[in-house]
Design an enzyme around this catalytic site. Structure first.
Site, PDB file in Angstrom:
ATOM      1  N   CYS A  36       0.834  -1.208   0.000  1.00  0.00           N
ATOM      2  CA  CYS A  36       0.000   0.000   0.000  1.00  0.00           C
ATOM      3  C   CYS A  36       0.864   1.252   0.000  1.00  0.00           C
ATOM      4  CB  CYS A  36      -0.938   0.009   1.202  1.00  0.00           C
ATOM      5  SG  CYS A  36      -2.129  -1.350   1.188  1.00  0.00           S
ATOM      6  N   ARG A  70      -8.080  -4.375  -3.451  1.00  0.00           N
ATOM      7  CA  ARG A  70      -7.522  -3.249  -4.201  1.00  0.00           C
ATOM      8  C   ARG A  70      -8.428  -3.000  -5.405  1.00  0.00           C
ATOM      9  NH1 ARG A  70      -2.580  -2.541  -1.985  1.00  0.00           N
ATOM     10  NH2 ARG A  70      -1.733  -4.364  -0.931  1.00  0.00           N
TER      11      ARG A  70
END
Length: 152
Positions: A53, A130
């Site tokens: 991330c 995601r």
């Protein structure tokens, strides 16, 4: 049957995106009113302070200026709190020298994740997969990509 996906509206290419109001690192926003004249890239990440991330956020931050020139605004989303997001953004600046200037939604109630179909039971019940959504200035969905939690 997974009830988290039953109530989610169906997202369709070229169709309107669902409106929402959310708390972000830049205050409260309503999607329909936020940067009305711009394209929006709404993207999710599973959790703050994770290596994948962090690299994704740094990559977006590094191209934000170019995106702004092209009339595009970035908007991040995760189920972490505003306080966590702020600490994470400060950490990214301190460790890597990268400024993350775009807002990050604190989706603690998972409303945005649920609304945009980012909760996939096969992946996680507590983290959004995601995802990237390309939204035009008229708030129509032009593209969407979902990919696994473990890939960046």
């Amino acid at each position: 049957m997974d009830t988290t996906t039953q109530s989610a509206p169906r997202l369709e290419l070229n169709g309107p995106v669902p409106d929402f109001e959310a708390v972000t690192t830049h205050g409260k926003i309503r999607l329909s009113e936020w940067n009305k004249d711009k394209w929006v890239i709404l993207f999710s990440h599973p959790a703050d302070f994770t290596p994948v991330c962090t690299t994704e956020f740094m990559a977006f931050a590094k191209i934000e200026e170019e995106l702004t020139k092209r009339n595009v605004a970035l908007l991040g989303n995760s189920i972490d709190s505003v306080h966590s997001h702020i600490a994470w953004v400060r950490s990214i600046k301190q460790l890597f020298g990268v400024d993350v200037r775009f807002p990050i939604i604190a989706d603690l109630d998972m409303n945005v994740a649920r609304t945009f179909g980012m909760l996939h039971a096969a992946s996680s019940a507590t983290a959004a997969v995601r995802a990237v959504f390309f939204i035009d200035p008229a708030r129509k969905l032009r593209a969407m990509i979902y990919y696994p939690l473990n890939l960046g």
